[in-house]
Structure formats: structure tokens, C-alpha cells
Design a protein around this motif. Structure first.
Motif: not given
Length: 439
Positions: A330-337, A339-352
Motif C-alpha cells: 500500500l502506498d499513497w496512491r492506494g490510500v488516496v483512492l 479515501l476518495a471512493l468512500v468519502l467522495v465518489v460514492r456519496p456524490v454519485t449516490g446523491y446524484v
């Protein structure tokens, strides 16, 4: 590790799994969180040093264990959902409005978001990024019990037929998340196959056409059709057989649920359909055969206990693997991906997906803004993602496979921790608000 030590650890872990749901019911701590922590502690014991927990060394085993765990959870979900889907009624289809939105809008947007992050941020090839998107797209409310429906309502404990007004026992948030997981565990398969086709040698126009015709349309129709047929046949046999000896509902034999699971999945796989969809469709049709019969609760109880056992096993091994080097790549790329999925991608796409042209919140299938936000946020990642990665790795050589395992495992852990901590207070607040508004 000796056989005695294995049995002792499994026995203590099973005892813990039995006690945890009662202990953690009113606190912001989910049983999966504790089980992963216990697995991590077990992994630190010197007894486990001689055991290899590298997923690359056990692809087939990981595939089959996670596959069966998903199948059991799908059967349980299908039997637990109280809202009947009448394929001939447009009114019934509309009560499932949040589910269709999550599947047709949120899921493709989530896959697209992960693919772009994997390509632009993580530096993966487009093919591997697409495969990662398909792998991380399914949700798994089993790992956050507060956001899934409970045991089925039957005539002896209340419940009744659906109507256009929202029934008091019908929770649109839990229903939407549970039904979404029941269907997207199977609907992720076309995108995983698309990623595998791309990894294997690129995609031409003909490949895309074949994918749309067979992997998207054909295999879905076959899987759903076999599941509905199996559920109908087994339902008639269990509830309406002419011979008393064959009417299993009268005898209370709950193992029919397990037989239905295996038969539907096996038949769908033999005919090259999607077995996950077949199992969920079979469970839904079996439930519809006698919606309010107490036998439904008996079948669900058997599946629920088996699901707990399988989830216990997967989470313990996942925790052990974490302290045995699963996250070493695991590196910073995996951490960013993650966190982005759980905190941004899913909440935003789900709400849309839920917000655009939303159904009236006063009707069944309608959500207010707070409920939309909750459904959008609680897209739990879990065992399904582990299965799809194992499946893909056993079918094609995957570039960056160790990194993929570390990233997917880290994403599951982040989801288990974040959603496990927030599920209890968030759902309690929404339940209280719903109770005050109805009172």
C-alpha cells in the motif's frame, strides 16, 4: 499452528461473534470492526508465522470462500426484503425507485470515478483501472448491520402487502441499501469481465458489441430467468405441494433455503448466466410464493447463521493477513483512492442518482434529503470486492497485482471502520426523526 490451537482460536472467535451483536447494538462499534481487530491480534501470534496469508498464493481458495460468503448473504438478503417486486405492475416497480437509481446511475458513475482515479492518480493502465473500478463497485451492507433490513416480517409478527402509502415497518433507507447490494453484487460482473477483456488484449468494436450482447444482456437474462424459475418451482413445492410429505413449509425444514441457493447458482453457472443474480432472484421469488408465512423466518434464520460463520471466517483471515504483510504494498496512491471512493465518489454519485427527478418522499420508494444523504454515504465495501479481485487474478495475469490486493483490502478496512462507527448514531437519528414526524 497445531490443530488444537486452530480449534481453540476458532471456538473463541465464534463465541465472540455470537456475543458481539448484543454488546455493540447501542454503541458506535460494529462486530466486523472487532472481528478484524481480533484477526490482527491473532496474526501477531508466533503460532501463525508458518502460515502464508499472501492472497496470490491462495487465489482459488480466496475465490471460493468469498464466493460462497457472497452467495449466502444474497440468499439472506432476498429472503429478508419485505417489499415485493411484481414484474407486471408499474406501481410496484416505482416503489423500488431508489434501487434502480443506485444501480443504473450511481454504480456506473462510481466505476467511472474509480477508473479515472486509478488511471490519472494511481498511474494504472486504463484496463487495470477499469478492472479496479468493477472490483470496488459492489456494496455489502452485511458488514454494517444497522443499514440493512432485519429478519423478514411474517403474519405472526406483523407485515402485510405493499401499498402506495409507506408502511410503518418499511424503512426505505435500509431497503434501498439492502436491495442495492443484492443486485449489484451480480451486476458488477459485466464490468469485471470488461476489464478482463481489456487486460487480455485490448477492446475493439467487435469486442464491445459482444460484451454488450452477451456479458451485459445475455448473462443477466439467463441468471435472472433461472433464479425466478428455481424460486417459483421450489416455492410451489414447499408451500403448495399436493403431497403432505413434500410440503416442507408444513414440516418447518429450513434447509430448503440452502438447497435453493446451491441449485440456482449451479444451474445458472452451467448455462453461463450470472449465478449471483440467480440466487438473489431465486430468494425473492421464493419469498413471494408465500410472503407472510412463518417458514420464511425459519429459512432466513438458517441462512443468517451460516452468513455469520462465513463472514467471521473472512474477517478474521483478513485481519490476520493485515498483520502478516497484506498491506505492505500500500502506498499513497492506494490510500488516496480508497479515501476518495468512500468519502467522495460514492456519496456524490449516490446523491446524484437519488436526487435527480426524485420520487415524492411521501410515497413508498421516496426519500427526503437526509435519507438520500444516508443512502449515498453508506455504500459499504466488503467481501464482494475481495471475491472479484480473486476471480480476476485467477483468470488473467494482472499487472500490479500485489498493489491491487493491498489497495482493495485497505478500502474494505476503511469502509468497515468508517461505516461501522457512523452507522449506529446516524441510523438512530434518522429513526428518531422518522418517528417524530409520523407521530
Amino acid at each position: 499452528m497445531t490443530g488444537g490451537a486452530v480449534y481453540l482460536l476458532l471456538g473463541l472467535s465464534l463465541l465472540l461473534a455470537i456475543v458481539l451483536p448484543q454488546v455493540t447494538r447501542r454503541i458506535a462499534l460494529s462486530p466486523p470492526m472487532v472481528l478484524v481487530g481480533v484477526g490482527m491480534l491473532i496474526g501477531l501470534l508466533p503460532l501463525t508465522d508458518s502460515i502464508s496469508l499472501e492472497p496470490q498464493d491462495h487465489r482459488d481458495l480466496v475465490t471460493h470462500v468469498t464466493e460462497f460468503t457472497v452467495l449466502v448473504s444474497l440468499m439472506g438478503v432476498g429472503l429478508a426484503i419485505d417489499r415485493t417486486l411484481d414484474l407486471r405492475s408499474w406501481r410496484s416497480w416505482r416503489t423500488w425507485s431508489p434501487v434502480w437509481r443506485l444501480l443504473l446511475v450511481t454504480m456506473p458513475l462510481t466505476i467511472l470515478g474509480i477508473t479515472l482515479l486509478g488511471w490519472w492518480v494511481a498511474g494504472l493502465t486504463p484496463a487495470v483501472a477499469l478492472l479496479l473500478g468493477g472490483t470496488l463497485s459492489p456494496t455489502d451492507p452485511v458488514l454494517a448491520s444497522d443499514v440493512q433490513v432485519g429478519e423478514p416480517l411474517t403474519d405472526d409478527v406483523g407485515g402485510g402487502p405493499d401499498d402506495e402509502d409507506r408502511p410503518e415497518e418499511d424503512d426505505d433507507i435500509r431497503f434501498a441499501l439492502t436491495a442495492e447490494a443484492g443486485l449489484n453484487d451480480g451486476l458488477a460482473f459485466p464490468f469485471v469481465h470488461l476489464g478482463l477483456l481489456a487486460v487480455a488484449g485490448g477492446l475493439g468494436v467487435g469486442d464491445v458489441g459482444a460484451w454488450l450482447g452477451w456479458y451485459v444482456a445475455g448473462k443477466i437474462v439467463v441468471g435472472v430467468g433461472i433464479g425466478l424459475l428455481a424460486g417459483w418451482l421450489l416455492g410451489r413445492q414447499a408451500f403448495r405441494a399436493r403431497a403432505d410429505t413434500l410440503r416442507l413449509a408444513d414440516h418447518g425444514e429450513p434447509l430448503l433455503a440452502l438447497a435453493a441457493l446451491l441449485a440456482a447458482y449451479g444451474a445458472a453457472e452451467l448455462l453461463h448466466g450470472y449465478g449471483f443474480l440467480a440466487v438473489f432472484a431465486c430468494a425473492m421469488r421464493l419469498r413471494a410464493s408465500a410472503h407472510g408465512h412463518s417458514y420464511q423466518r425459519a429459512m432466513h434464520a438458517v441462512v443468517d447463521r451460516l452468513e455469520r460463520l462465513m463472514t467471521l471466517l473472512v474477517l478474521l483471515v483478513l485481519g490476520m493477513a493485515m498483520t502478516q504483510g497484506l498491506l505492505r504494498h500500500l502506498d499513497w496512491r492506494g490510500v488516496v483512492l480508497a479515501l476518495a471512493l468512500v468519502l467522495v465518489v460514492r456519496p456524490v454519485t449516490g446523491y446524484v442518482g437519488l436526487r435527480v427527478l426524485a420520487r415524492d418522499e411521501r410515497r413508498a420508494g421516496g426519500l427526503d434529503h437526509g435519507e438520500m444523504a444516508a443512502v449515498a454515504f453508506f455504500g459499504v465495501r466488503g467481501v464482494g470486492s475481495l471475491f472479484y479481485l480473486a476471480y480476476a487474478a485467477s483468470h488473467e495475469h494482472l499487472p500490479d497485482e500485489p498493489w491491487l490486493w493491498s489497495t482493495v483490502a485497505f478500502t474494505v478496512i476503511v469502509s468497515v471502520l468508517l461505516h461501522g462507527v457512523t452507522a449506529t448514531p446516524a441510523m438512530a437519528r434518522l429513526d428518531a426523526r422518522r418517528g417524530s414526524s409520523s407521530g
